[in-house]
Design a protein around this motif. Structure first.
Motif, PDB file in Angstrom:
ATOM      1  N   THR A   1     155.022  57.525 -19.500  1.00  0.00           N
ATOM      2  CA  THR A   1     153.947  57.597 -20.487  1.00  0.00           C
ATOM      3  C   THR A   1     153.946  58.945 -21.193  1.00  0.00           C
ATOM      4  O   THR A   1     154.525  59.925 -20.712  1.00  0.00           O
ATOM      5  N   GLY A   2     153.264  58.982 -22.333  1.00  0.00           N
ATOM      6  CA  GLY A   2     153.021  60.231 -23.032  1.00  0.00           C
ATOM      7  C   GLY A   2     154.276  60.854 -23.616  1.00  0.00           C
ATOM      8  O   GLY A   2     155.362  60.265 -23.636  1.00  0.00           O
TER       9      GLY A   2
ATOM     10  N   ASP B   1     153.871  51.130 -13.109  1.00  0.00           N
ATOM     11  CA  ASP B   1     153.164  52.258 -12.536  1.00  0.00           C
ATOM     12  C   ASP B   1     153.217  52.155 -11.013  1.00  0.00           C
ATOM     13  O   ASP B   1     153.332  51.074 -10.442  1.00  0.00           O
TER      14      ASP B   1
ATOM     15  N   ASN C   1     154.621  49.859 -20.279  1.00  0.00           N
ATOM     16  CA  ASN C   1     154.225  50.226 -18.921  1.00  0.00           C
ATOM     17  C   ASN C   1     153.303  49.152 -18.359  1.00  0.00           C
ATOM     18  O   ASN C   1     152.313  48.771 -18.995  1.00  0.00           O
TER      19      ASN C   1
ATOM     20  N   GLY D   1     152.557  63.376 -19.624  1.00  0.00           N
ATOM     21  CA  GLY D   1     152.993  62.208 -18.868  1.00  0.00           C
ATOM     22  C   GLY D   1     152.132  61.956 -17.656  1.00  0.00           C
ATOM     23  O   GLY D   1     150.999  62.440 -17.548  1.00  0.00           O
ATOM     24  N   VAL D   2     152.674  61.189 -16.710  1.00  0.00           N
ATOM     25  CA  VAL D   2     151.945  60.821 -15.499  1.00  0.00           C
ATOM     26  C   VAL D   2     151.678  62.045 -14.628  1.00  0.00           C
ATOM     27  O   VAL D   2     150.698  62.110 -13.905  1.00  0.00           O
TER      28      VAL D   2
ATOM     29  N   GLU E   1     148.811  65.487 -10.895  1.00  0.00           N
ATOM     30  CA  GLU E   1     148.292  64.494 -11.832  1.00  0.00           C
ATOM     31  C   GLU E   1     147.457  65.195 -12.889  1.00  0.00           C
ATOM     32  O   GLU E   1     146.811  66.212 -12.613  1.00  0.00           O
TER      33      GLU E   1
ATOM     34  N   ALA F   1     142.814  61.537 -20.659  1.00  0.00           N
ATOM     35  CA  ALA F   1     144.157  61.235 -21.156  1.00  0.00           C
ATOM     36  C   ALA F   1     144.137  60.869 -22.624  1.00  0.00           C
ATOM     37  O   ALA F   1     145.168  60.520 -23.180  1.00  0.00           O
TER      38      ALA F   1
ATOM     39  N   ASP G   1     148.559  55.652 -24.012  1.00  0.00           N
ATOM     40  CA  ASP G   1     149.191  54.779 -23.022  1.00  0.00           C
ATOM     41  C   ASP G   1     148.712  55.086 -21.608  1.00  0.00           C
ATOM     42  O   ASP G   1     148.452  54.173 -20.811  1.00  0.00           O
ATOM     43  N   LEU G   2     148.560  56.366 -21.286  1.00  0.00           N
ATOM     44  CA  LEU G   2     148.124  56.723 -19.940  1.00  0.00           C
ATOM     45  C   LEU G   2     146.693  56.262 -19.671  1.00  0.00           C
ATOM     46  O   LEU G   2     146.388  55.720 -18.606  1.00  0.00           O
TER      47      LEU G   2
ATOM     48  N   ARG H   1     145.620  53.203 -16.979  1.00  0.00           N
ATOM     49  CA  ARG H   1     144.644  53.419 -15.916  1.00  0.00           C
ATOM     50  C   ARG H   1     143.530  52.363 -15.944  1.00  0.00           C
ATOM     51  O   ARG H   1     142.927  52.058 -14.923  1.00  0.00           O
TER      52      ARG H   1
END
Length: 247
Positions: A105-106, A134, A168, A189-190, A209, A214, A219-220, A224
């Motif tokens: 992600t990201g 994920d 994702n 990212g993650v 984390e 986010a 996307d993140l 979630r």
């Protein structure tokens, strides 16, 4: 016409994700060729690397989900690069990369070998689809098997207007997944890297984390919330026809 699909990944040819993706692609009626790194090549981005002897790209013949496959001594981007030129048989219509163990992600996707393979293929004229789930290690492969065909059908139909797509899938029970949703990239990212105090001949690094924030619609954030995120990626380099005035 039956679409020809080249399937690769960055976790290596033995990873469960590429077996699942191959099974889904076969069930969708695609003409499948599997060529993936012979060992884990995560984090290689779009790096074109290979273990060569006398200019040769080395591979071993293996089997993935009942399909004869190539275990290539190279990065996933290199596999996509030569694959779209017919190195492993007929030139593919699409390149499928994944399913990666762990989300991509990201802005951090620039470092992902999974995404790097899709971008490399697309940059050379073949639409690329990167898929990740994920969770590390992923627990809900039944969810991946259910969500992937939906995205794959859409991608196969829309490929003429696409460059590359990053997907994702949440690692949760299927009844807790809210379906595909368009998403932008998060600013990170993650995980995020933190640099510690330098020592003599080394620098310490820690990964954590990124916390709760986010960015709405990223996307993140959507991942979630239980969405399967779908992010279209444009060409990484766009040439300007002329220099700006005064430069």
């Amino acid at each position: 016409m039956t679409l020809r699909a080249l399937i690769t990944n960055d976790d290596g040819v033995d990873a469960q994700g590429i077996h699942v993706l191959t099974e889904v692609a076969l069930a969708a009626g695609l003409d499948v060729t599997v060529a993936a790194p012979h060992e884990n090549r995560s984090g290689t981005g779009s790096m074109l690397s290979a273990l060569e002897q006398g200019g040769r790209l080395l591979y071993d013949r293996v089997e993935v989900a009942g399909v004869k496959a190539f275990a290539v001594h190279a990065s996933p981007a290199m596999i996509a690069f030569v694959g779209v030129r017919g190195a492993f048989g007929d030139v593919p219509d699409i390149v499928l990369s994944g399913v990666n163990h762990g989300a991509n992600t990201g802005q951090a996707v620039i470092h992902s070998g999974t995404v790097g393979a899709a971008l490399t293929a697309a940059n050379h004229g073949v639409p690329g689809l990167a898929l990740s789930v994920d969770g590390w290690p992923p627990q809900h492969w039944d969810t991946v098997r259910a969500e992937t065909p939906r995205v794959l059908r859409w991608f196969a139909e829309a490929r003429a207007g696409l460059f590359a797509v990053n997907v994702n899938i949440p690692d949760r029970p299927l009844d807790q997944v809210r379906g595909p949703k368009p998403a932008g990239f998060a600013d990170f990212g993650v995980v995020q890297a933190e640099i510690g105090d330098p020592g003599e001949g080394f620098v310490t690094m820690a990964f954590r984390e990124p916390g709760e924030h986010a960015g709405p619609g990223s996307d993140l954030a959507l991942l979630r919330q239980g969405w399967t995120t779908v992010t279209a990626m444009r060409q990484p380099i766009v040439a300007e026809p002329a220099l700006p005035p005064g430069l």
